[in-house]
Design a protein around this motif. Structure first.
Motif, PDB file in Angstrom:
ATOM      1  N   VAL A  56       0.833  -1.201   0.000  1.00 55.01           N
ATOM      2  CA  VAL A  56       0.000   0.000   0.000  1.00 55.01           C
ATOM      3  C   VAL A  56       0.868   1.252   0.000  1.00 55.01           C
ATOM      4  O   VAL A  56       0.486   2.273  -0.596  1.00 55.01           O
ATOM      5  N   ALA A  57       2.041   1.193   0.614  1.00 58.90           N
ATOM      6  CA  ALA A  57       2.937   2.353   0.597  1.00 58.90           C
ATOM      7  C   ALA A  57       3.415   2.645  -0.819  1.00 58.90           C
ATOM      8  O   ALA A  57       3.494   3.814  -1.239  1.00 58.90           O
ATOM      9  N   ARG A  58       3.737   1.598  -1.558  1.00 56.62           N
ATOM     10  CA  ARG A  58       4.172   1.782  -2.940  1.00 56.62           C
ATOM     11  C   ARG A  58       3.021   2.323  -3.777  1.00 56.62           C
ATOM     12  O   ARG A  58       3.211   3.216  -4.610  1.00 56.62           O
ATOM     13  N   PHE A  59       1.822   1.763  -3.565  1.00 61.13           N
ATOM     14  CA  PHE A  59       0.656   2.284  -4.278  1.00 61.13           C
ATOM     15  C   PHE A  59       0.464   3.768  -3.987  1.00 61.13           C
ATOM     16  O   PHE A  59       0.241   4.575  -4.900  1.00 61.13           O
ATOM     17  N   LEU A  60       0.537   4.136  -2.721  1.00 63.88           N
ATOM     18  CA  LEU A  60       0.298   5.518  -2.333  1.00 63.88           C
ATOM     19  C   LEU A  60       1.281   6.463  -3.019  1.00 63.88           C
ATOM     20  O   LEU A  60       0.887   7.516  -3.551  1.00 63.88           O
ATOM     21  N   ALA A  61       2.542   6.090  -3.031  1.00 61.88           N
ATOM     22  CA  ALA A  61       3.550   6.940  -3.665  1.00 61.88           C
ATOM     23  C   ALA A  61       3.279   7.085  -5.162  1.00 61.88           C
ATOM     24  O   ALA A  61       3.335   8.193  -5.724  1.00 61.88           O
TER      25      ALA A  61
ATOM     26  N   GLU B 214      -6.958   9.209   3.928  1.00 66.28           N
ATOM     27  CA  GLU B 214      -6.799   9.339   5.375  1.00 66.28           C
ATOM     28  C   GLU B 214      -5.351   9.298   5.840  1.00 66.28           C
ATOM     29  O   GLU B 214      -5.072   9.508   7.015  1.00 66.28           O
ATOM     30  N   GLY B 215      -4.420   9.026   4.929  1.00 63.61           N
ATOM     31  CA  GLY B 215      -3.024   8.896   5.327  1.00 63.61           C
ATOM     32  C   GLY B 215      -2.668   7.451   5.617  1.00 63.61           C
ATOM     33  O   GLY B 215      -3.530   6.568   5.665  1.00 63.61           O
ATOM     34  N   LEU B 216      -1.387   7.216   5.828  1.00 62.15           N
ATOM     35  CA  LEU B 216      -0.891   5.848   5.969  1.00 62.15           C
ATOM     36  C   LEU B 216       0.124   5.782   7.095  1.00 62.15           C
ATOM     37  O   LEU B 216       0.931   6.697   7.271  1.00 62.15           O
ATOM     38  N   HIS B 217       0.061   4.701   7.848  1.00 64.97           N
ATOM     39  CA  HIS B 217       1.067   4.478   8.885  1.00 64.97           C
ATOM     40  C   HIS B 217       2.441   4.308   8.233  1.00 64.97           C
ATOM     41  O   HIS B 217       2.590   3.621   7.216  1.00 64.97           O
ATOM     42  N   ASP B 218       3.427   4.947   8.812  1.00 66.41           N
ATOM     43  CA  ASP B 218       4.773   4.989   8.244  1.00 66.41           C
ATOM     44  C   ASP B 218       5.524   3.708   8.604  1.00 66.41           C
ATOM     45  O   ASP B 218       6.306   3.667   9.559  1.00 66.41           O
TER      46      ASP B 218
ATOM     47  N   ARG C   5       0.276   0.964  15.397  1.00 65.58           N
ATOM     48  CA  ARG C   5       0.978   1.780  16.389  1.00 65.58           C
ATOM     49  C   ARG C   5       2.101   2.626  15.789  1.00 65.58           C
ATOM     50  O   ARG C   5       2.747   3.387  16.502  1.00 65.58           O
ATOM     51  N   PHE C   6       2.322   2.491  14.487  1.00 66.54           N
ATOM     52  CA  PHE C   6       3.302   3.347  13.834  1.00 66.54           C
ATOM     53  C   PHE C   6       2.678   4.718  13.562  1.00 66.54           C
ATOM     54  O   PHE C   6       1.466   4.825  13.374  1.00 66.54           O
ATOM     55  N   PRO C   7       3.494   5.789  13.521  1.00 68.33           N
ATOM     56  CA  PRO C   7       2.944   7.118  13.235  1.00 68.33           C
ATOM     57  C   PRO C   7       2.358   7.181  11.829  1.00 68.33           C
ATOM     58  O   PRO C   7       2.752   6.425  10.941  1.00 68.33           O
ATOM     59  N   LYS C   8       1.434   8.127  11.634  1.00 69.38           N
ATOM     60  CA  LYS C   8       0.714   8.232  10.365  1.00 69.38           C
ATOM     61  C   LYS C   8       1.163   9.463   9.587  1.00 69.38           C
ATOM     62  O   LYS C   8       1.336  10.539  10.152  1.00 69.38           O
TER      63      LYS C   8
END
Length: 302
Positions: A73-78, A109-113, A175-178
């Motif tokens: 999902v991080a790759r998709f988001l970028a 909504e953003g993504l956990h880092d 629990r990771f920051p967003k």
């Protein structure tokens, strides 16, 4: 642009049809939010727009990965945010279209880092998933983070990724920051009655088999013997079981129909709680076009 339009909804509700029809009237470019259309060669089972259709209406995030590659999902988001910015820079309208709710939620909504994926850990988890079953691994995640367990649901890709993070770091993803989203979005969710949708899903599955889905999967397996992520796609997983001799072709079709209906039910559940600026349109397919067009005129002046 004040906000980016999103067209979402369950599989088979007509999102691609509506986007292509809109493209005949408006200089729109589609940013796909579909977890399977990203793969080259997965065409019939995803009802991917044809090359000719994509020549008429440009599509981003379609055919960007080989079937053995994993899309996080991080790759998709970028990739999606880059595509949206690129379309806006040329004065065109980016339209996010898809039914992968987790992708749309990450955009808006953003993504956990989270740390980058570890393919080795994920490969071991896929093998463990095959051996122990989804429920056992989901229970492990639920003990550490009920929030993450609710989020991943029955999706094996999301479950593997969440457990990979948990086992590597000792910290569950929630629990990771967003990171905040880059753009704002207005969403239209197609919401046809299930009595309208489910017969269409059955007919679509039969048509995919008739169009050569078995041959498509056979060719993919010959070229990519190890494609664990792509093989989780509905239709491909069921046909692969048939090709391994686990059950008959008729059983593969039945399993495909059952799987796609179950997926649609999960999408209804997911999108029912969609946050943000959301409108639900109780129609699908061609019947939804007038409502879709009116929504675009009201919010985007089109």
């Amino acid at each position: 642009m004040e906000a980016i339009p999103v067209l979402a909804g369950p599989t088979g509700s007509g999102k691609t049809f509506l986007a292509l029809r809109l493209g005949e009237e408006v200089p729109v470019e589609v940013v796909s939010a579909d977890a399977t259309m990203v793969y080259r060669g997965l065409d019939i089972g995803t009802d991917k727009p044809t090359p000719e259709e994509r020549a008429r209406v440009p599509h981003h995030l379609v055919d960007v990965l080989e079937p053995h590659e994993a899309m996080s999902v991080a790759r998709f988001l970028a990739l999606a945010e880059e595509a949206i910015a690129h379309v806006l820079s040329r004065g065109k309208l980016p339209l996010v279209v898809g039914g992968t709710g987790y992708y749309i939620r990450a955009l808006s909504e953003g993504l956990h880092d989270l740390p980058p994926p570890d393919p080795g850990v994920q490969e071991a988890l896929w093998a463990e998933l095959e051996a122990r079953g989804l429920e056992a691994l989901l229970a492990e995640l639920a003990r550490a983070s009920p929030e993450d367990a609710r989020r991943v649901g029955k999706n094996p890709r999301r479950l593997v990724r969440a457990l990979e993070v948990l086992r590597r770091t000792g910290t569950p993803p929630a629990r990771f920051p967003k990171r905040p989203p880059r753009f704002r979005y207005k969403k239209l969710v197609l919401w046809p009655d299930r009595a309208w949708l489910f017969p269409r899903l059955e007919e679509r599955a039969k048509a995919q088999f008739a169009r050569g889905l078995v041959e498509e999967v056979r060719g993919l397996l010959a070229r990519y013997p190890r494609m664990p992520t792509a093989l989780q796609a509905i239709g491909y997983k069921e046909v692969a079981g048939y090709l391994r001799g686990e059950y008959s072709l008729e059983e593969a079709l039945l399993r495909d129909i059952q799987a796609v209906k179950a997926y649609a039910k999960r999408q209804y559940t997911w999108f029912r709680h969609e946050p943000g600026d959301v409108v639900y349109l109780p129609r699908g397919g061609e019947e939804a076009y007038v409502g879709f067009r009116d929504w675009l005129r009201l919010h985007f002046g089109l």
